[in-house]
Design a protein around this motif. Sequence first.
Motif, mmCIF file in Angstrom:
data_model
loop_
_atom_site.group_PDB
_atom_site.id
_atom_site.type_symbol
_atom_site.label_atom_id
_atom_site.label_comp_id
_atom_site.label_asym_id
_atom_site.label_seq_id
_atom_site.Cartn_x
_atom_site.Cartn_y
_atom_site.Cartn_z
ATOM 1 N N MET A 163 -62.008 -20.577 39.784
ATOM 2 C CA MET A 163 -62.770 -21.684 40.360
ATOM 3 C C MET A 163 -63.257 -21.401 41.777
ATOM 4 O O MET A 163 -64.061 -22.152 42.318
ATOM 5 N N THR A 164 -62.773 -20.332 42.394
ATOM 6 C CA THR A 164 -63.281 -19.962 43.721
ATOM 7 C C THR A 164 -64.581 -19.179 43.641
ATOM 8 O O THR A 164 -65.256 -18.995 44.655
ATOM 9 N N LEU A 165 -64.943 -18.692 42.449
ATOM 10 C CA LEU A 165 -66.050 -17.749 42.322
ATOM 11 C C LEU A 165 -67.409 -18.446 42.260
ATOM 12 O O LEU A 165 -67.552 -19.508 41.648
ATOM 13 N N ASP A 166 -68.376 -17.831 42.871
ATOM 14 C CA ASP A 166 -69.758 -18.293 42.809
ATOM 15 C C ASP A 166 -70.384 -17.746 41.535
ATOM 16 O O ASP A 166 -70.685 -16.555 41.436
ATOM 17 N N GLU A 167 -70.601 -18.608 40.548
ATOM 18 C CA GLU A 167 -71.095 -18.148 39.250
ATOM 19 C C GLU A 167 -72.561 -17.716 39.304
ATOM 20 O O GLU A 167 -73.056 -17.062 38.381
ATOM 21 N N THR A 168 -73.266 -18.088 40.374
ATOM 22 C CA THR A 168 -74.675 -17.708 40.485
ATOM 23 C C THR A 168 -74.850 -16.299 41.040
ATOM 24 O O THR A 168 -75.960 -15.769 41.036
ATOM 25 N N ALA A 169 -73.765 -15.699 41.551
ATOM 26 C CA ALA A 169 -73.843 -14.345 42.114
ATOM 27 C C ALA A 169 -73.408 -13.325 41.063
ATOM 28 O O ALA A 169 -72.531 -13.588 40.256
ATOM 29 N N PHE A 179 -57.356 -23.420 47.875
ATOM 30 C CA PHE A 179 -56.387 -24.488 48.111
ATOM 31 C C PHE A 179 -57.086 -25.845 48.148
ATOM 32 O O PHE A 179 -58.297 -25.935 48.382
ATOM 33 N N GLU A 180 -56.301 -26.906 47.909
ATOM 34 C CA GLU A 180 -56.846 -28.260 47.920
ATOM 35 C C GLU A 180 -57.522 -28.557 49.253
ATOM 36 O O GLU A 180 -57.030 -28.166 50.310
ATOM 37 N N HIS A 181 -58.622 -29.276 49.193
ATOM 38 C CA HIS A 181 -59.439 -29.563 50.370
ATOM 39 C C HIS A 181 -59.772 -31.047 50.389
ATOM 40 O O HIS A 181 -59.917 -31.677 49.333
ATOM 41 N N ALA A 182 -59.884 -31.606 51.594
ATOM 42 C CA ALA A 182 -60.090 -33.049 51.716
ATOM 43 C C ALA A 182 -61.462 -33.479 51.197
ATOM 44 O O ALA A 182 -61.573 -34.423 50.404
ATOM 45 N N GLU A 183 -62.509 -32.806 51.643
ATOM 46 C CA GLU A 183 -63.861 -33.177 51.224
ATOM 47 C C GLU A 183 -64.203 -32.488 49.908
ATOM 48 O O GLU A 183 -63.836 -31.336 49.683
ATOM 49 N N PRO A 184 -64.904 -33.177 49.017
ATOM 50 C CA PRO A 184 -65.209 -32.579 47.715
ATOM 51 C C PRO A 184 -66.267 -31.485 47.812
ATOM 52 O O PRO A 184 -67.075 -31.455 48.750
ATOM 53 N N LEU A 185 -66.251 -30.609 46.830
ATOM 54 C CA LEU A 185 -67.378 -29.710 46.608
ATOM 55 C C LEU A 185 -68.440 -30.519 45.867
ATOM 56 O O LEU A 185 -68.153 -31.142 44.843
ATOM 57 N N VAL A 186 -69.647 -30.534 46.397
ATOM 58 C CA VAL A 186 -70.725 -31.337 45.818
ATOM 59 C C VAL A 186 -71.747 -30.398 45.173
ATOM 60 O O VAL A 186 -72.284 -29.514 45.843
ATOM 61 N N PHE A 187 -71.982 -30.597 43.890
ATOM 62 C CA PHE A 187 -72.962 -29.809 43.155
ATOM 63 C C PHE A 187 -74.016 -30.741 42.560
ATOM 64 O O PHE A 187 -73.727 -31.902 42.250
ATOM 65 N N ASP A 188 -75.204 -30.223 42.394
ATOM 66 C CA ASP A 188 -76.282 -30.967 41.740
ATOM 67 C C ASP A 188 -76.929 -30.031 40.729
ATOM 68 O O ASP A 188 -77.698 -29.137 41.088
ATOM 69 N N GLU A 189 -76.579 -30.219 39.451
ATOM 70 C CA GLU A 189 -77.008 -29.312 38.393
ATOM 71 C C GLU A 189 -77.595 -30.106 37.234
ATOM 72 O O GLU A 189 -77.068 -31.164 36.873
ATOM 73 N N THR A 190 -78.649 -29.603 36.653
ATOM 74 C CA THR A 190 -79.295 -30.299 35.542
ATOM 75 C C THR A 190 -78.754 -29.854 34.190
ATOM 76 O O THR A 190 -79.057 -30.471 33.177
ATOM 77 N N VAL A 204 -75.351 -34.800 39.934
ATOM 78 C CA VAL A 204 -74.455 -34.650 41.084
ATOM 79 C C VAL A 204 -73.009 -34.857 40.647
ATOM 80 O O VAL A 204 -72.690 -35.805 39.917
ATOM 81 N N THR A 205 -72.128 -33.963 41.086
ATOM 82 C CA THR A 205 -70.699 -34.095 40.829
ATOM 83 C C THR A 205 -69.912 -33.809 42.095
ATOM 84 O O THR A 205 -70.377 -33.078 42.976
ATOM 85 N N HIS A 206 -68.722 -34.401 42.180
ATOM 86 C CA HIS A 206 -67.774 -34.142 43.263
ATOM 87 C C HIS A 206 -66.503 -33.552 42.639
ATOM 88 O O HIS A 206 -65.948 -34.120 41.701
ATOM 89 N N SER A 207 -66.053 -32.419 43.159
ATOM 90 C CA SER A 207 -64.879 -31.776 42.574
ATOM 91 C C SER A 207 -64.026 -31.120 43.647
ATOM 92 O O SER A 207 -64.457 -30.955 44.798
ATOM 93 N N TRP A 208 -62.798 -30.734 43.231
ATOM 94 C CA TRP A 208 -61.821 -30.136 44.135
ATOM 95 C C TRP A 208 -61.105 -29.007 43.415
ATOM 96 O O TRP A 208 -60.878 -29.082 42.203
ATOM 97 N N ASN A 209 -60.715 -27.993 44.148
ATOM 98 C CA ASN A 209 -59.842 -26.968 43.591
ATOM 99 C C ASN A 209 -58.410 -27.242 44.039
ATOM 100 O O ASN A 209 -58.185 -27.912 45.053
ATOM 101 N N HIS A 210 -57.438 -26.740 43.277
ATOM 102 C CA HIS A 210 -56.021 -26.875 43.618
ATOM 103 C C HIS A 210 -55.343 -25.557 43.307
ATOM 104 O O HIS A 210 -55.474 -25.034 42.197
ATOM 105 N N GLY A 211 -54.614 -25.024 44.272
ATOM 106 C CA GLY A 211 -53.906 -23.769 44.060
ATOM 107 C C GLY A 211 -52.742 -23.929 43.101
ATOM 108 O O GLY A 211 -52.213 -25.032 42.912
ATOM 109 N N LEU A 212 -52.322 -22.824 42.500
ATOM 110 C CA LEU A 212 -51.213 -22.878 41.548
ATOM 111 C C LEU A 212 -49.951 -23.449 42.168
ATOM 112 O O LEU A 212 -49.246 -24.256 41.550
ATOM 113 N N ALA A 213 -49.632 -23.012 43.379
ATOM 114 C CA ALA A 213 -48.413 -23.516 44.033
ATOM 115 C C ALA A 213 -48.505 -25.019 44.258
ATOM 116 O O ALA A 213 -47.503 -25.745 44.121
#
Length: 273
Positions: A163-169, A179-190, A204-213
């Motif tokens: 989930m850390t990877l940029d799929e467009t690259a 690691f978990e972050h306070a502000e969401p990752l904001v994407f706008d995809e059709t 538009v979506t708002h999402s978060w990553n969470h580390g295994l630990a």
Amino acid sequence: MTDYLTVNRANWDERAPMHAKSEDYGVERFVADPAHLSDVVRFDRSRLGDLSGVRGVHLQCHIGTDTLSLSRLGARMSGLDFSAASLAEARELATRTGTAIEYHEAPVYDALDVFGAESFDLVYTGVGALCWLPDIARWGRIVAGLLRPGGRLFLREAHPMLMTLDETADPAWPRYPYFEHAEPLVFDETETYVETDARLSNGVTHSWNHGLAEIITALLDNGLTLTAFTEYDSAPWCALPGQMVRGNDSEWRMRDEPRRLAASYTLDARKIA
């Protein structure tokens, strides 16, 4: 912060009928074949074990294909999702297959209000669910609260490394937080993740990553003990378009040297009696 539930619900309400019509979810295969299971549940069939008579709930159940699959393995299932459109598809599938599954509309964090404490032997969460939750510690409290003493969580998820990877690259590289972050990752995809010509107007979506630990600690802190944990070099969807290939097991892996990427994992935990 914008109300993430409102934003994400609009997105998933629009995705639901697209997914129900797609070959990827295979709704018609469930109707035609009473023994058919979703790819995700079939992948974990040996790890799930005997579910006969188990009272289970599928959190963030979407259109219910995994929920139905668990029911076909013998569990008495309920499903919870915040998308009314997703639940409409799930209920229709249950009706068409003659399966008794209770579906409830609510966010995950309201699950205890919906079902009550210690209501289940099994809490199940499938791939692509945790990233929609901003607070993984709160999720851990909900899971623990739903389980009876001795009850079990079964989780298969996208690996936070993936989930850390940029799929467009190409090649993909780590761009997003592990690691978990306070502000969401904001994407706008059709586009959604299934094969379809339809396009999203609520992209538009708002999402978060969470580390295994962070995920494991959320469970340990709330009285669960880890009983199994396995990482895989595959995922049940093409997470990196153009860089992954589908195997005979319906799983997607990196085209070159797949073992360099942890793409998903399963986690099994028990609530201490």
